[in-house]
Design an enzyme around this catalytic site. Structure first.
Site, PDB file in Angstrom:
ATOM      1  N   TYR A   1       0.806  -1.218   0.000  1.00 54.09           N
ATOM      2  CA  TYR A   1       0.000   0.000   0.000  1.00 54.09           C
ATOM      3  C   TYR A   1       0.848   1.282   0.000  1.00 54.09           C
ATOM      4  O   TYR A   1       0.330   2.356   0.264  1.00 54.09           O
ATOM      5  CB  TYR A   1      -0.907   0.037   1.234  1.00 54.09           C
ATOM      6  CG  TYR A   1      -2.122  -0.849   1.158  1.00 54.09           C
ATOM      7  CD1 TYR A   1      -3.378  -0.321   0.877  1.00 54.09           C
ATOM      8  CD2 TYR A   1      -2.018  -2.225   1.375  1.00 54.09           C
ATOM      9  CE1 TYR A   1      -4.510  -1.141   0.832  1.00 54.09           C
ATOM     10  CE2 TYR A   1      -3.144  -3.044   1.327  1.00 54.09           C
ATOM     11  CZ  TYR A   1      -4.377  -2.497   1.058  1.00 54.09           C
ATOM     12  OH  TYR A   1      -5.499  -3.302   1.006  1.00 54.09           O
TER      13      TYR A   1
ATOM     14  N   LYS B   1      -2.393   9.414   0.458  1.00 58.23           N
ATOM     15  CA  LYS B   1      -3.388   9.771   1.470  1.00 58.23           C
ATOM     16  C   LYS B   1      -2.751  10.530   2.641  1.00 58.23           C
ATOM     17  O   LYS B   1      -3.398  11.392   3.252  1.00 58.23           O
ATOM     18  CB  LYS B   1      -4.101   8.523   1.970  1.00 58.23           C
ATOM     19  CG  LYS B   1      -4.992   7.870   0.918  1.00 58.23           C
ATOM     20  CD  LYS B   1      -6.085   8.821   0.448  1.00 58.23           C
ATOM     21  CE  LYS B   1      -7.104   8.129  -0.413  1.00 58.23           C
ATOM     22  NZ  LYS B   1      -8.202   9.046  -0.845  1.00 58.23           N
TER      23      LYS B   1
ATOM     24  N   ALA C   1       2.271   3.339  -2.200  1.00 58.26           N
ATOM     25  CA  ALA C   1       1.882   4.461  -3.057  1.00 58.26           C
ATOM     26  C   ALA C   1       0.543   5.041  -2.618  1.00 58.26           C
ATOM     27  O   ALA C   1       0.379   6.269  -2.525  1.00 58.26           O
ATOM     28  CB  ALA C   1       1.813   4.012  -4.512  1.00 58.26           C
ATOM     29  N   TYR C   2      -0.409   4.164  -2.341  1.00 59.97           N
ATOM     30  CA  TYR C   2      -1.740   4.626  -1.935  1.00 59.97           C
ATOM     31  C   TYR C   2      -1.678   5.379  -0.613  1.00 59.97           C
ATOM     32  O   TYR C   2      -2.209   6.494  -0.484  1.00 59.97           O
ATOM     33  CB  TYR C   2      -2.671   3.425  -1.825  1.00 59.97           C
ATOM     34  CG  TYR C   2      -4.093   3.760  -1.454  1.00 59.97           C
ATOM     35  CD1 TYR C   2      -4.937   4.402  -2.353  1.00 59.97           C
ATOM     36  CD2 TYR C   2      -4.600   3.422  -0.203  1.00 59.97           C
ATOM     37  CE1 TYR C   2      -6.249   4.703  -2.018  1.00 59.97           C
ATOM     38  CE2 TYR C   2      -5.908   3.708   0.142  1.00 59.97           C
ATOM     39  CZ  TYR C   2      -6.727   4.347  -0.771  1.00 59.97           C
ATOM     40  OH  TYR C   2      -8.032   4.660  -0.435  1.00 59.97           O
ATOM     41  N   ALA C   3      -0.999   4.797   0.379  1.00 58.79           N
ATOM     42  CA  ALA C   3      -0.947   5.416   1.702  1.00 58.79           C
ATOM     43  C   ALA C   3      -0.153   6.714   1.677  1.00 58.79           C
ATOM     44  O   ALA C   3      -0.497   7.678   2.373  1.00 58.79           O
ATOM     45  CB  ALA C   3      -0.350   4.443   2.717  1.00 58.79           C
TER      46      ALA C   3
END
Length: 244
Positions: free
Chosen positions: A149, A156, A151-153
């Site tokens: 996760y 965010k 890149a996603y985290a």
């Protein structure tokens, strides 16, 4: 004087955004349902809101396109007279170890999740009326740091920081800005690509021993959007059933 509050909800055709739009509509908000491609699904949300006695319109807008976002806010002002609540639910997720991530996926993800969040926040900061609220979306993975996760985290985490700074920049406006950080939530975005064993394992992580539902998260957003939640400002609320 019209006391109806008006909400703009991006990503409002599916998942958490759909639940947010329907929840706010059921609480008496006039709702602009923002969507990118799922016109039929957005129309279903509008129908659900109007069937419950509310008012809603669907507007197509890529959140990373500042002209499209401005036009969506224009529609809110034209149809309903102004904007009181802005909820940016639009997002995308590409999971991969750092070593293997396709940079095209990184760019597409950040275009929606970071640039899109910023464009929505910028327009909201210009237009939300006194007493209003801006709600962005983060993820509890910022703290949980699940492998795959990154890149996603990371994107965010940028949204969390932007939201906290925005709350301070809105000093004197009587407008709040908060982020909601869901944990594992049973949406198509979350479930896509996961086998049942993985889903079951994630569902056991919270002390409440289940996945969150879109409605769980929508109720948190509705609280932040309401006068009852107006003293909460510049915060990230980790709505995850107690995962630490």
């Amino acid at each position: 004087m019209n006391s109806e509050r008006v909400a703009v909800v991006s990503g409002g055709s599916r998942g958490i955004g759909r639940a947010v739009a329907q929840t706010l509509g059921g609480q008496g908000y006039a709702v602009v349902v923002g969507y990118t491609s799922a016109a039929d699904a957005a129309a279903e949300v509008v129908d659900a809101v109007t069937a419950s006695g509310g008012r809603a319109v669907a507007v197509r807008a890529d959140v990373a396109d500042e002209q499209a976002v401005a036009a969506m806010f224009d529609a809110a002002e034209r149809e309903f007279g102004g904007v009181d609540v802005v909820v940016n639910s639009a997002g995308r997720m590409a999971l991969s170890p750092v070593a293997d991530l396709d940079l095209a996926d990184l760019d597409a993800q950040y275009r929606t999740n970071v640039r899109g969040a910023f464009v929505m926040a910028r327009e909201a900061a210009r237009r939300v009326r006194p007493g209003g609220a801006i709600v962005t979306f983060s993820t509890s993975v910022v703290g949980l740091r699940f492998p795959g996760y990154a890149a996603y985290a990371a994107g965010k985490a940028a949204v969390e920081t932007m939201t906290q700074i925005l709350a301070r920049e809105l000093r004197g406006r009587d407008v709040t800005a908060n982020a909601v950080a869901p944990g594992p939530t049973a949406t198509d975005l979350f479930l896509d690509g996961k086998d049942q064993d993985t889903i079951d394992r994630l569902a056991k992580q919270p002390p409440l021993e289940r996945l969150g539902t879109p409605e769980d998260i929508a109720e948190v957003v509705a609280f932040l959007a309401s006068p009852a939640g107006h003293w909460v400002n510049g915060q990230t609320l980790r709505a995850n059933g107690g995962i630490i």
